[in-house]
Design an enzyme around this catalytic site. Sequence first.
Site, PDB file in Angstrom:
ATOM      1  N   GLY A  27       0.815  -1.206   0.000  1.00 32.27           N
ATOM      2  CA  GLY A  27       0.000   0.000   0.000  1.00 32.27           C
ATOM      3  C   GLY A  27       0.847   1.254   0.000  1.00 32.27           C
ATOM      4  O   GLY A  27       0.519   2.239   0.656  1.00 32.27           O
ATOM      5  N   ALA A  28       1.926   1.240  -0.777  1.00 33.76           N
ATOM      6  CA  ALA A  28       2.913   2.328  -0.731  1.00 33.76           C
ATOM      7  C   ALA A  28       2.572   3.487  -1.634  1.00 33.76           C
ATOM      8  O   ALA A  28       3.349   4.438  -1.720  1.00 33.76           O
ATOM      9  CB  ALA A  28       4.293   1.778  -1.098  1.00 33.76           C
ATOM     10  N   ASN A  29       1.426   3.467  -2.287  1.00 35.05           N
ATOM     11  CA  ASN A  29       1.135   4.527  -3.244  1.00 35.05           C
ATOM     12  C   ASN A  29       0.462   5.747  -2.620  1.00 35.05           C
ATOM     13  O   ASN A  29       0.325   6.784  -3.278  1.00 35.05           O
ATOM     14  CB  ASN A  29       0.260   3.998  -4.385  1.00 35.05           C
ATOM     15  CG  ASN A  29      -1.038   3.406  -3.882  1.00 35.05           C
ATOM     16  OD1 ASN A  29      -1.066   2.233  -3.532  1.00 35.05           O
ATOM     17  ND2 ASN A  29      -2.105   4.182  -3.832  1.00 35.05           N
ATOM     18  N   GLY A  31      -0.948   7.786   1.436  1.00 31.33           N
ATOM     19  CA  GLY A  31      -1.120   7.801   2.878  1.00 31.33           C
ATOM     20  C   GLY A  31       0.080   7.339   3.674  1.00 31.33           C
ATOM     21  O   GLY A  31       1.221   7.701   3.387  1.00 31.33           O
ATOM     22  N   ILE A  32      -0.189   6.535   4.669  1.00 30.09           N
ATOM     23  CA  ILE A  32       0.850   6.076   5.588  1.00 30.09           C
ATOM     24  C   ILE A  32       1.897   5.237   4.872  1.00 30.09           C
ATOM     25  O   ILE A  32       3.093   5.330   5.163  1.00 30.09           O
ATOM     26  CB  ILE A  32       0.192   5.297   6.745  1.00 30.09           C
ATOM     27  CG1 ILE A  32      -0.606   6.256   7.628  1.00 30.09           C
ATOM     28  CG2 ILE A  32       1.234   4.551   7.575  1.00 30.09           C
ATOM     29  CD1 ILE A  32      -1.546   5.574   8.576  1.00 30.09           C
ATOM     30  N   GLY A  33       1.464   4.431   3.915  1.00 27.66           N
ATOM     31  CA  GLY A  33       2.423   3.613   3.177  1.00 27.66           C
ATOM     32  C   GLY A  33       3.402   4.442   2.377  1.00 27.66           C
ATOM     33  O   GLY A  33       4.606   4.139   2.337  1.00 27.66           O
ATOM     34  N   SER A 157      -5.098  -1.535  14.039  1.00 24.41           N
ATOM     35  CA  SER A 157      -5.969  -0.368  14.192  1.00 24.41           C
ATOM     36  C   SER A 157      -6.569  -0.343  15.584  1.00 24.41           C
ATOM     37  O   SER A 157      -6.680  -1.384  16.252  1.00 24.41           O
ATOM     38  CB  SER A 157      -7.092  -0.438  13.154  1.00 24.41           C
ATOM     39  OG  SER A 157      -8.129   0.477  13.435  1.00 24.41           O
ATOM     40  N   TYR A 182     -14.348  -5.311   9.758  1.00 28.34           N
ATOM     41  CA  TYR A 182     -13.079  -4.575   9.809  1.00 28.34           C
ATOM     42  C   TYR A 182     -12.369  -4.839  11.134  1.00 28.34           C
ATOM     43  O   TYR A 182     -11.153  -5.112  11.159  1.00 28.34           O
ATOM     44  CB  TYR A 182     -13.337  -3.076   9.650  1.00 28.34           C
ATOM     45  CG  TYR A 182     -12.077  -2.238   9.715  1.00 28.34           C
ATOM     46  CD1 TYR A 182     -11.090  -2.367   8.737  1.00 28.34           C
ATOM     47  CD2 TYR A 182     -11.865  -1.317  10.742  1.00 28.34           C
ATOM     48  CE1 TYR A 182      -9.933  -1.603   8.783  1.00 28.34           C
ATOM     49  CE2 TYR A 182     -10.720  -0.558  10.795  1.00 28.34           C
ATOM     50  CZ  TYR A 182      -9.750  -0.696   9.814  1.00 28.34           C
ATOM     51  OH  TYR A 182      -8.600   0.057   9.871  1.00 28.34           O
TER      52      TYR A 182
END
Length: 316
Positions: A27-29, A31-33, A157, A182
């Site tokens: 998920g590096a594209n 936000g946090i990533g 989370s 979730y």
Amino acid sequence: MTPRTPPKTWTTADIPDLTGRTAAVTGANSGIGLVTARELARAGAHVWLGCRDPRRGRDAHDQLTREVPKGSFELVQLDLADLSSVRDAAERIGRETGGTLDVLVNNAGVMALPLRRTADGFEMQFGTNHLGHFALTGRLLPALRAARAARVVTVSSLAHRIGRIDFGNLSAERRYSKWLAYGQSKLANLLFTHELDRRARAAGWTLTAVAAHPGMSATNLAAAGPRLAGRTRQAELLHRGTRLMTQSAEGGALPTLRAATDPDVTGGDYLGPGGVFETRGAPVWVSTTAAARDRATAHHLWAVSEELTGVTYPGL
């Protein structure tokens, strides 16, 4: 796990030199990533950017190259909701890193979606947030074992506190609540972390498994569910609201970065913001629910995860 108070405020300036290390961030594209990948590279690591969407991945790669001109990045297409994509990405990372991976950050996730299923038929949140990362970590295990002291960081989370592992309804076979699903997936992240750490210790491996949570951060995660349901107005309001009420993605990434790099972090630790209700603030050691530390549940979840993904952890 007993919460610990750090001796001082921790910032990205405290990240040690990572020259010669290799990291992978899911998920590096955005936000946090994106922030995590940027700061690991700024400290000298070669960073693999695991991104589901090729176009967004290329945009992120271009942005990171501009922000960290001396950084070293490699883009890999990775859809955690498709176990064949997980397999292909892991094979490429293992092959092109020379078989050594020092840090794996299991960051990507989806939140509070309408009922959707992965390519393999799993409920989307459990399948992406837990099973996808379980499979990825297992397939990267040889590269992690080859590192001198590898670290696996899995992002959970605050919502793990509402989670319950319902083994009869893991993929919404009988009913579906988007928030309970979730919470279940985020609880599964912590159970996986603790079980991986216990097994690695018992095997005498130098692999450290830890977890982190970002508190409440201004990312695109909250708006994704309404957007998928076609409620674009609600998605836009949530997107704006989170930016008003939460800390930045830079702040939200600090617990992950500390978990990934601080030499004082040990296996099974859990880090999150130290501010009010753990929603924001500098990263510190925080506690989990008792359910997240239940060994019997963790052991059972591990066995079920192996069966569902077809991925085993040789030697553990």
